[in-house]
Design an enzyme around this catalytic site. Structure first.
Site, mmCIF file in Angstrom:
data_model
loop_
_atom_site.group_PDB
_atom_site.id
_atom_site.type_symbol
_atom_site.label_atom_id
_atom_site.label_comp_id
_atom_site.label_asym_id
_atom_site.label_seq_id
_atom_site.Cartn_x
_atom_site.Cartn_y
_atom_site.Cartn_z
ATOM 1 N N TYR A 157 0.951 -1.325 -0.096
ATOM 2 C CA TYR A 157 0.053 0.065 -0.075
ATOM 3 C C TYR A 157 0.844 1.036 0.093
ATOM 4 C CZ TYR A 157 -3.823 -3.270 1.021
ATOM 5 O OH TYR A 157 -4.834 -4.235 1.207
ATOM 6 N N GLY A 189 -17.045 2.185 -2.038
ATOM 7 C CA GLY A 189 -17.737 3.691 -2.112
ATOM 8 C C GLY A 189 -19.444 3.466 -2.629
HETATM 9 N N1 LIG Z 1 -6.630 -8.408 0.273
HETATM 10 C C1 LIG Z 1 -6.766 -7.798 -0.743
HETATM 11 O O1 LIG Z 1 -6.522 -8.006 -1.609
HETATM 12 C C2 LIG Z 1 -7.428 -6.389 -0.391
HETATM 13 C C3 LIG Z 1 -7.759 -5.629 -1.544
HETATM 14 C C4 LIG Z 1 -8.480 -4.361 -1.256
HETATM 15 C C5 LIG Z 1 -8.585 -3.832 0.070
HETATM 16 N N2 LIG Z 1 -7.945 -4.552 0.980
HETATM 17 C C6 LIG Z 1 -8.207 -4.008 2.512
HETATM 18 O O2 LIG Z 1 -9.505 -3.759 2.659
HETATM 19 C C7 LIG Z 1 -9.835 -2.502 2.969
HETATM 20 C C8 LIG Z 1 -11.179 -2.143 2.885
HETATM 21 O O3 LIG Z 1 -11.216 -1.796 1.498
HETATM 22 P P1 LIG Z 1 -11.338 -0.679 0.695
HETATM 23 O O4 LIG Z 1 -10.667 0.453 1.541
HETATM 24 O O5 LIG Z 1 -10.678 -0.686 -0.801
HETATM 25 O O6 LIG Z 1 -12.769 -0.332 0.127
HETATM 26 P P2 LIG Z 1 -14.084 0.131 1.281
HETATM 27 O O7 LIG Z 1 -13.916 -0.068 2.652
HETATM 28 O O8 LIG Z 1 -15.281 -0.845 0.613
HETATM 29 O O9 LIG Z 1 -14.366 1.628 0.676
HETATM 30 C C9 LIG Z 1 -13.614 2.469 0.960
HETATM 31 C C10 LIG Z 1 -13.929 3.747 -0.146
HETATM 32 O O10 LIG Z 1 -15.116 4.133 0.357
HETATM 33 C C11 LIG Z 1 -15.232 5.491 0.677
HETATM 34 N N3 LIG Z 1 -15.902 5.665 2.007
HETATM 35 C C12 LIG Z 1 -15.653 4.940 3.168
HETATM 36 N N4 LIG Z 1 -16.512 5.330 4.083
HETATM 37 C C13 LIG Z 1 -17.494 6.221 3.576
HETATM 38 C C14 LIG Z 1 -18.614 6.935 4.178
HETATM 39 N N5 LIG Z 1 -19.020 6.846 5.256
HETATM 40 N N6 LIG Z 1 -19.133 7.504 3.217
HETATM 41 C C15 LIG Z 1 -18.605 7.790 2.057
HETATM 42 N N7 LIG Z 1 -17.499 7.163 1.269
HETATM 43 C C16 LIG Z 1 -16.900 6.189 2.237
HETATM 44 C C17 LIG Z 1 -13.610 5.909 0.782
HETATM 45 O O11 LIG Z 1 -13.386 7.035 0.533
HETATM 46 P P3 LIG Z 1 -12.942 8.416 1.290
HETATM 47 O O12 LIG Z 1 -11.537 8.030 1.848
HETATM 48 O O13 LIG Z 1 -13.240 9.638 0.875
HETATM 49 O O14 LIG Z 1 -13.691 8.076 2.872
HETATM 50 C C18 LIG Z 1 -13.071 4.975 0.046
HETATM 51 O O15 LIG Z 1 -12.819 5.392 -1.103
HETATM 52 C C19 LIG Z 1 -8.487 -1.745 2.312
HETATM 53 O O16 LIG Z 1 -8.298 -0.406 3.186
HETATM 54 C C20 LIG Z 1 -7.541 -2.704 2.655
HETATM 55 O O17 LIG Z 1 -6.855 -2.681 3.974
HETATM 56 C C21 LIG Z 1 -7.523 -5.714 0.764
#
Ligand SMILES: NC(=O)c1ccc[n+]([C@@H]2O[C@H](COP(=O)([O-])OP(=O)(O)OC[C@H]3O[C@@H](n4cnc5c(N)ncnc54)[C@H](OP(=O)(O)O)[C@@H]3O)[C@@H](O)[C@H]2O)c1
Length: 289
Positions: free
Chosen positions: A68, A217
């Site tokens: 990351y 999102g």
């Molecule tokens: N193992 C893997 O291959 C893998 C792959 C992807 C991710 N991950 C892990 O999983 C975690 C979660 O996935 P993710 O962060 O990609 O996706 P997510 O949690 O589904 O969504 C994050 C996105 O949603 C927005 N968001 C979050 N809370 C919000 C709210 N209350 N209102 C409006 N928008 C909101 C954020 O933007 P803002 O920043 O503007 O809030 C961000 O762009 C990652 O951080 C990572 O640690 C693992």
């Protein structure tokens, strides 16, 4: 909704590997980076505030990875939270970064070892609580990739081994090499293709960590999103409903919603206190998305 000083605790706990008890609503740090999960974030100070506020709110499981940034998220976690004081930092190794939005699996055991060594150094710890193999690389035997992590566990550098994006067969094969305590696969209301892996995790009592819990999102959208039509009927935002549905779906579920904003973090963590009735859970579960 329950109002407490540490709202994440309202989700209850899960004992990772039987000995790491954490609140069942964690935080994903992938969004604390630049565009394309590349380089530093636009607002460094806000990212530090996000990490510290998460812990204040009772979040004690933080997911990260060497890739990351690369390295940026781990460096921010160290800057904000070292020496962690009871907060479990779960990291990963096994993906090369060749540019923005580019992720290339590399399971060469020597490379995995190097990255674990570098994560130890960056995070400033002697042992990583949970090291997840980020991807299984088809170019190397699974047993060699998991085996290298098992060796580093024997050396005291890793406490527990987890996997990411695996099938039930791969999970079972890895369990033959060393105890696997968690699996992290894409799973949310709009994409449930990992359901067989979730069921296997539940049956064997290991943590299931759904990534993209908010579909990155859209599930948080208050207008035009799949949950926005329910928004008017509930004292909860769409992102909270999406997370509450996950928490209710299985006792081994450990969501790690990601955000780079304190206001979004506070909304998301408050989902831990939302108890869906059976009818509400069914209504969300049966949504045509
Ligand atoms: N193992 C893997 O291959 C893998 C792959 C992807 C991710 N991950 C892990 O999983 C975690 C979660 O996935 P993710 O962060 O990609 O996706 P997510 O949690 O589904 O969504 C994050 C996105 O949603 C927005 N968001 C979050 N809370 C919000 C709210 N209350 N209102 C409006 N928008 C909101 C954020 O933007 P803002 O920043 O503007 O809030 C961000 O762009 C990652 O951080 C990572 O640690 C693992």
């Amino acid at each position: 909704m329950t109002e407490t000083a540490t709202p994440a605790a309202a989700a209850g706990t899960i004992a990772i590997g039987g000995d790491l008890s954490v609140n069942r609503l964690g935080f994903g740090s992938m969004r604390l980076t630049g565009k394309g999960i590349w380089g530093p974030p636009a607002d460094h100070d806000e990212c530090i505030r996000v990490l510290r506020r998460a812990v204040e709110l009772g979040v004690d499981f933080i997911d990260t990875a060497d890739s990351y940034g690369p390295y940026v998220a781990e460096e921010l976690i160290r800057e904000a939270l070292h020496p962690y004081d009871g907060v479990v930092i779960a990291t990963k190794a096994g993906l090369l970064r060749t540019g923005p939005d580019e992720w290339v699996p590399l399971g060469n055991p020597s490379y995995l070892r190097q990255e674990v060594e570098m994560s130890l150094r960056r995070l400033g710890v002697e042992r990583i609580d949970l090291l997840q193999l980020h991807r299984v690389d088809p170019n190397y035997p699974l047993a060699d990739q998991v085996g290298e992590l098992a060796t580093m566990k024997d050396e005291g550098k890793i406490r527990h081994v987890g996997l990411s994006e695996v099938s039930v067969e791969q999970l079972r094969a890895a369990q033959e090499v060393t105890p696997i305590v968690s699996v992290q696969n894409l799973f949310n209301l709009t994409n449930r293709s990992a359901e067989p892996v979730l069921n296997e995790a539940e049956a064997t009592g290991i943590a299931f960590i759904p990534w993209f819990p908010l579909a990155a999102g859209p599930l948080a959208a208050t207008e035009g999103g799949p949950l926005s039509s329910l928004f008017a009927d509930h004292d909860a935002t769409p992102s909270q409903l999406a997370l509450a549905w996950l928490l209710r779906r299985s006792p081994v579920m450990l969501p790690i919603p990601g955000t780079s904003r304190v206001d979004h973090l506070e909304v998301n963590v408050a989902a831990a206190g939302i108890e869906l009735t059976d009818a509400e859970f069914e209504a969300i579960d049966n949504l045509t998305l």
